[in-house]
Motif scaffolding. Structure first.
Motif, PDB file in Angstrom:
ATOM      1  N   LYS A 251       0.848  -1.201   0.000  1.00 26.18           N
ATOM      2  CA  LYS A 251       0.000   0.000   0.000  1.00 26.18           C
ATOM      3  C   LYS A 251       0.881   1.248   0.000  1.00 26.18           C
ATOM      4  O   LYS A 251       1.959   1.247   0.601  1.00 26.18           O
ATOM      5  CB  LYS A 251      -0.904  -0.004   1.239  1.00 26.18           C
ATOM      6  N   ALA A 252       0.372   2.292  -0.661  1.00 19.66           N
ATOM      7  CA  ALA A 252       1.112   3.564  -0.651  1.00 19.66           C
ATOM      8  C   ALA A 252       1.216   4.058   0.787  1.00 19.66           C
ATOM      9  O   ALA A 252       0.255   3.966   1.553  1.00 19.66           O
ATOM     10  CB  ALA A 252       0.381   4.585  -1.510  1.00 19.66           C
ATOM     11  N   GLY A 253       2.393   4.533   1.156  1.00 17.14           N
ATOM     12  CA  GLY A 253       2.586   5.060   2.514  1.00 17.14           C
ATOM     13  C   GLY A 253       2.797   3.984   3.566  1.00 17.14           C
ATOM     14  O   GLY A 253       2.889   4.297   4.751  1.00 17.14           O
ATOM     15  N   ALA A 254       2.853   2.703   3.141  1.00 14.57           N
ATOM     16  CA  ALA A 254       3.081   1.618   4.108  1.00 14.57           C
ATOM     17  C   ALA A 254       4.519   1.687   4.630  1.00 14.57           C
ATOM     18  O   ALA A 254       5.404   2.190   3.936  1.00 14.57           O
ATOM     19  CB  ALA A 254       2.828   0.272   3.450  1.00 14.57           C
ATOM     20  N   PRO A 255       4.762   1.195   5.867  1.00 14.28           N
ATOM     21  CA  PRO A 255       6.129   1.233   6.394  1.00 14.28           C
ATOM     22  C   PRO A 255       7.087   0.336   5.600  1.00 14.28           C
ATOM     23  O   PRO A 255       6.674  -0.667   5.022  1.00 14.28           O
ATOM     24  CB  PRO A 255       5.984   0.720   7.829  1.00 14.28           C
ATOM     25  N   THR A 364      11.502   3.490   6.255  1.00 18.60           N
ATOM     26  CA  THR A 364      10.791   4.382   7.184  1.00 18.60           C
ATOM     27  C   THR A 364      11.064   3.965   8.627  1.00 18.60           C
ATOM     28  O   THR A 364      10.795   4.722   9.548  1.00 18.60           O
ATOM     29  CB  THR A 364       9.277   4.318   6.947  1.00 18.60           C
ATOM     30  N   THR A 454      14.339   9.120  11.882  1.00 16.09           N
ATOM     31  CA  THR A 454      13.672   7.867  11.493  1.00 16.09           C
ATOM     32  C   THR A 454      13.623   6.942  12.713  1.00 16.09           C
ATOM     33  O   THR A 454      14.638   6.783  13.392  1.00 16.09           O
ATOM     34  CB  THR A 454      14.460   7.187  10.355  1.00 16.09           C
TER      35      THR A 454
END
Ligand code: BES
Ligand code: ZN
Ligand code: ZN
Length: 494
Positions: A251-255, A364, A454
């Motif tokens: 998914k977009a923005g997933a870690p 991330t 981070t």
């Protein structure tokens, strides 16, 4: 060694040995042990009364040709206090039973689950303990002391419909731990950075991971000045090993979790050379890198819904004619400048560039593992891994995983006062702390200078990656610590 689930009633199983454990408490002839006592016509209760069977940790009571059982031996292992019993003890008992029976030439045995510890999670734990216990360190011995091998272990008395999957998970984790231990045990002449990269590549391809090996040319193009500074003292070129696991759906923005591991295939100390006494052990200075490779090997099979990247900078630390010298200044990939005070503080240098590269690849969340400091042994001996991290909630989540994996880790401070100690007069930072004390913490702060904001966890495994003595449940040598915790954490982060 084969491990399988057994569904026959314990009394009728034809095997070399039947094994279970006994607690250190007054009514220790209870549950499955009471059943065994009854089946053998009351052969066990008198041992408890006479003081031969006390249930003290790892006490072994071995009966031959026990009446009423098809098994040729009955082994009862002491399990200690029942209120202190956790899966960590269960794992060790399973391992200790294997090593005890193996040394006596037993070929196959049956582990009999006790009431309360007979579910799928317990079965996984027992399998992990058995596989890890079967590892031996004698790779290059021509006459094997241990020609004795266990062929097969059956797990009896477990209940539930998810047992088969639990067995596979347990075997996978134990195998991945042993895979890492085999690498860590290799001497540095058999495992240079280039050979380590080849071994990682072969494993990665087999496991279905994407593999990218950065050679010295690409390392130079990326301006990894901190890694190159360490590597320049050796004729062996460095490598950066990158293995990537990508789940079916991202998914977009997933870690994106990066596992960065220190792989110094031999640490002489460089120009700040180490004393000769014990230097041979510095072949295990690639233990953090092997840990991350072992972890991603297991992750590739477990297929969690999170992208995971292992980044392993690999080099020797040698005092060659081109070696870096105390006082030199290196420019890391991130652009930060580093004054080299001590060339033996090289692990943090290669991790600095490993972390910068992991962030460039989109990480991330970060975890690093390294045999980083002698100071962590002063603080925690060989008992706990030193666990650092920011933010604190992120570290706490990791410590929860360590707890469920049964690996002892202890939270270490990372307050701002320690950052003062790595300020340099000539550059942005220095590679050792000024002043005395806090060596493991100033080393962690150095790495944090590159992780920046981070979420980051740093595991100093210098004290725990190698056992100098045999344990009842584990051969001396490399331990494979932290792999189970990291895999558990990755699965839960997804
Ligand atoms: N690889 C060592 C740390 C180490 C020491 C691991 C003993 C396992 C057993 C690391 O590179 C090192 O040499 N650290 C130095 C740092 C010091 C020079 C600031 C140390 O801990 O002495
Ligand atoms: Zn060193
Ligand atoms: Zn080192």
């Amino acid at each position: 060694m084969q491990i399988q689930i057994e569904s026959q009633p314990f009394a009728s199983i034809n095997t070399d040995a039947l094994v279970t454990y006994v607690f250190d408490k007054d009514d220790r002839i209870e549950g499955a042990v009471a059943d065994l006592d009854k089946q053998t016509g009351g052969k066990i209760a008198p041992l408890a009364k006479s003081g031969e069977l006390n249930g003290k940790p790892f006490e072994m009571v071995l009966l031959h040709y026990p009446q009423g059982l098809a098994a040729r031996r009955l082994l009862l292992i002491g399990a200690g206090k029942s209120d202190k019993f956790t899966h960590a003890e269960l794992r060790r008992l399973a391992g200790a039973s294997l090593r005890y029976l193996k040394s006596r030439g037993v070929k196959k045995f049956v582990w009999l689950a006790r009431e309360k510890e007979n579910n799928a999670a317990s079965l996984q734990t027992v399998a992990e303990g058995l596989v890890a216990a079967d590892f031996e360190s004698d790779t290059y011995r021509s006459k094997k002391e241990n020609t004795k091998n266990i062929d097969s272990v059956s797990l009896a008395g477990f209940q539930g419909n998810d047992l088969a999957a639990a067995l596979e998970r347990g075997k996978l984790l134990g195998d991945s731990q042993n895979w890492a231990r085999t690498l860590i045990n290799e001497p540095s002449n058999k495992l240079t950075p280039r050979i380590l990269a080849e071994r990682a590549e072969a494993m990665g391809k087999e496991a279905g991971l994407a593999v990218d090996i950065l050679d010295e040319k690409r390392i130079e193009e990326l301006k990894m000045g901190a890694l190159l500074g360490v590597a320049q003292g050796s004729v062996e070129p460095p490598r950066v090993i990158v293995l990537t696991y990508t789940p079916a759906i991202v998914k977009a923005g997933a870690p994106v979790l990066a596992l960065v591991g220190k792989a110094v295939t031999f640490d002489t100390g460089g120009i700040s050379i180490k004393p000769a006494d014990g230097m041979e052990k510095m072949k295990y200075d690639m233990g953090g890198g092997a840990t991350m490779l072992g972890a991603i090997r297991a992750i590739a099979s477990l297929k969690p819904a999170i992208k995971v990247i292992a980044v392993v900078p690999a080099t020797e630390n040698m005092p060659g004619g081109r070696a870096q010298k105390p006082g030199d200044v290196q420019v890391a990939m991130s652009g930060k400048t580093i004054e080299i005070i001590n060339t033996d503080a090289e692990g943090r240098l290669i991790l600095a560039d490993g972390i910068a590269y992991a962030k460039k690849l989109g990480a991330t969340h970060l975890i690093d593992a390294a045999t980083l400091t002698g100071a962590i042994m002063i603080a925690l001996a060989n008992v706990h891994v030193g666990a650092f991290g920011t933010p604190r909630e992120y570290l706490d989540r990791f410590l929860d995983s360590a707890k469920s994996a049964g690996e002892k880790m202890w939270p270490m401070p990372i307050d701002d006062e320690y950052q003062e100690m790595i300020k340099s007069n000539i550059a942005d930072i220095r590679n050792t702390g000024s002043g005395k004390g806090g060596g493991a913490i100033t080393a962690a702060w150095f790495i944090k200078e590159f992780a920046e904001d981070t979420p980051w966890i740093h595991l100093d495994i210098a004290g725990t990656a190698w056992n100098d003595d045999n344990k009842p449940w584990l051969a001396k040598g490399p331990t494979g610590i932290a792999i189970r915790s990291i895999v558990d954490f990755a699965t839960k982060l997804s």
